[in-house]
Design an enzyme around this catalytic site. Structure first.
Site, PDB file in Angstrom:
ATOM      1  CD  GLU A 221       7.966   3.361  -4.238  1.00  0.00           C
ATOM      2  OE1 GLU A 221       7.459   3.017  -3.232  1.00  0.00           O
ATOM      3  OE2 GLU A 221       7.536   3.161  -5.607  1.00  0.00           O
TER       4      GLU A 221
ATOM      5  CD1 TRP B 289      -2.105  -2.060   0.282  1.00  0.00           C
ATOM      6  CD2 TRP B 289      -2.770  -1.130   2.297  1.00  0.00           C
ATOM      7  NE1 TRP B 289      -3.200  -3.033   0.551  1.00  0.00           N
ATOM      8  CE2 TRP B 289      -3.644  -2.563   1.829  1.00  0.00           C
ATOM      9  CE3 TRP B 289      -3.302  -0.758   3.514  1.00  0.00           C
ATOM     10  CZ2 TRP B 289      -4.669  -2.943   2.426  1.00  0.00           C
ATOM     11  CZ3 TRP B 289      -4.059  -1.348   4.308  1.00  0.00           C
ATOM     12  CH2 TRP B 289      -4.953  -2.552   3.693  1.00  0.00           C
ATOM     13  CE  LYS B 290       4.491   1.053  -4.331  1.00  0.00           C
ATOM     14  NZ  LYS B 290       5.166   1.593  -5.796  1.00  0.00           N
TER      15      LYS B 290
ATOM     16  N   GLY C 141      -0.111   0.162  -6.727  1.00  0.00           N
ATOM     17  CA  GLY C 141      -1.475   0.976  -7.006  1.00  0.00           C
ATOM     18  C   GLY C 141      -2.556   0.018  -6.913  1.00  0.00           C
TER      19      GLY C 141
ATOM     20  CD  GLU D 109       8.277  -4.218  -6.659  1.00  0.00           C
ATOM     21  OE1 GLU D 109       7.044  -4.422  -6.878  1.00  0.00           O
ATOM     22  OE2 GLU D 109       8.808  -3.562  -5.641  1.00  0.00           O
TER      23      GLU D 109
ATOM     24  N   GLY E 145       4.826   2.164 -11.024  1.00  0.00           N
ATOM     25  CA  GLY E 145       3.838   3.332 -11.024  1.00  0.00           C
ATOM     26  C   GLY E 145       3.787   3.991 -12.206  1.00  0.00           C
TER      27      GLY E 145
HETATM   28  P1  13P Z   1       2.723  -0.378  -9.170  1.00  0.00           P
HETATM   29  O1  13P Z   1       1.874  -1.617  -8.851  1.00  0.00           O
HETATM   30  O2  13P Z   1       2.037   0.841  -8.445  1.00  0.00           O
HETATM   31  O3  13P Z   1       3.637  -0.181 -10.264  1.00  0.00           O
HETATM   32  O4  13P Z   1       3.890  -0.574  -7.673  1.00  0.00           O
HETATM   33  C1  13P Z   1       4.676  -1.780  -7.960  1.00  0.00           C
HETATM   34  C2  13P Z   1       5.416  -1.871  -6.660  1.00  0.00           C
HETATM   35  O5  13P Z   1       6.335  -1.149  -6.280  1.00  0.00           O
HETATM   36  C3  13P Z   1       4.998  -2.775  -5.536  1.00  0.00           C
HETATM   37  O6  13P Z   1       6.002  -2.893  -4.521  1.00  0.00           O
END
Ligand code: 13P
Length: 260
Positions: free
Chosen positions: A101, A12-13, A239, A171, A177
């Protein structure tokens, strides 16, 4: 997939509020059909302040709750950090380590991340180690070397026994994102490469058992083709995990690939 249950994680960041975190976790738990949960592992990675409320919503449902990060230190004067013991205390069973990130946004080095991996495993948490190349690295043709180094450095000192509690999330940074996903064949070839490197670092049995999931703009519309790849053992969803319906569609896609 040889003995590897698929795993779908929702990262969920830095999103949700207390109220929306509770609603999202409740909707995931309610919507997760028993037969799907029997085939596919599901994990949620909410922001730290909402771990407890999410853990309470999950109750005895087959959904793991994990931290988005963990300290490499056991306890003490580490302002702002969260220890593995604290995560376990809240009922978490897992943690992410090395999300791009944090690697790129916060300059976390392979050494720092390796310390986190070892501390989390030694404390009893499962670990999902995130790796992936940037766009510049990819365009320079260095993707495989970059990822191989992140994996080998991240796992330094990790025993074969502890490797059983670790998964890897590939990733590619340029896919996170951005709405751009790796082509299913590109994801497959990187996953196969990571597995081959694990075989060199450990042995064939260990390499075959480790789950390697893909992350980067995975959505219900593209999940099937990515998850169908033989070395893709699930997904880490950003997302699209903020919508319970879409997230559950991806979980169902993983379960149906496994069942087919
Ligand atoms: P998104 O699915 O928003 O591209 O993010 C991927 C992610 O960083 C999952 O940790």
């Amino acid at each position: 997939m040889p003995d590897r249950r698929p795993l779908i994680g929702g990262n969920w960041k830095m999103n949700t509020t207390r109220e929306s975190a509770e609603a999202l976790a409740t909707a995931v738990v309610k919507g997760l059909a028993a037969d799907v949960a029997e085939t596919c592992d599901v994990a949620l990675f909410p922001p730290f302040p909402y771990l407890q409320v999410v853990r309470q919503c999950v109750g005895s449902a087959p959904v793991q709750v994990g931290g988005q990060d963990v300290s490499g230190h056991e306890e003490g004067a580490f302002t702002g950090q969260t220890s593995a013991r604290m995560l376990l205390d809240l009922g978490c069973t897992m943690t992410l380590v090395g999300h791009s990130e944090r690697r790129h946004g916060l300059n976390e080095s392979d050494e720092v991340l390796n310390r986190k991996v070892r501390m989390a495993l030694a404390s009893g948490l499962d670990v999902m180690l995130c790796v992936g190349e940037t766009l510049e690295e990819r365009e320079a043709g260095h993707s495989e070397q970059v990822v191989a180094k992140q994996v080998s450095a991240g796992l330094e000192g990790v025993t074969k026994a502890d490797l059983e509690r670790l998964s890897i999330a590939y990733e590619p940074v340029w896919a996170i994102g951005t709405g751009r996903t790796a082509a299913p064949e590109d994801a497959q070839s990187m996953h196969a490469r990571i597995r081959a490197d694990l075989e060199n670092q450990y042995d064939a049995r260990s390499a075959t058992s480790v789950r390697i999931v893909y992350g980067g703009s995975v959505k219900p519309a593209n999940a099937d083709s990515i998850l169908a790849q033989p070395d893709v053992d699930g997904g880490l969803i950003g997302g699209a995990s903020l919508d319970a319906g879409g997230f559950l569609d991806i979980v169902r896609a993983a379960a149906s690939v496994e069942a087919s």
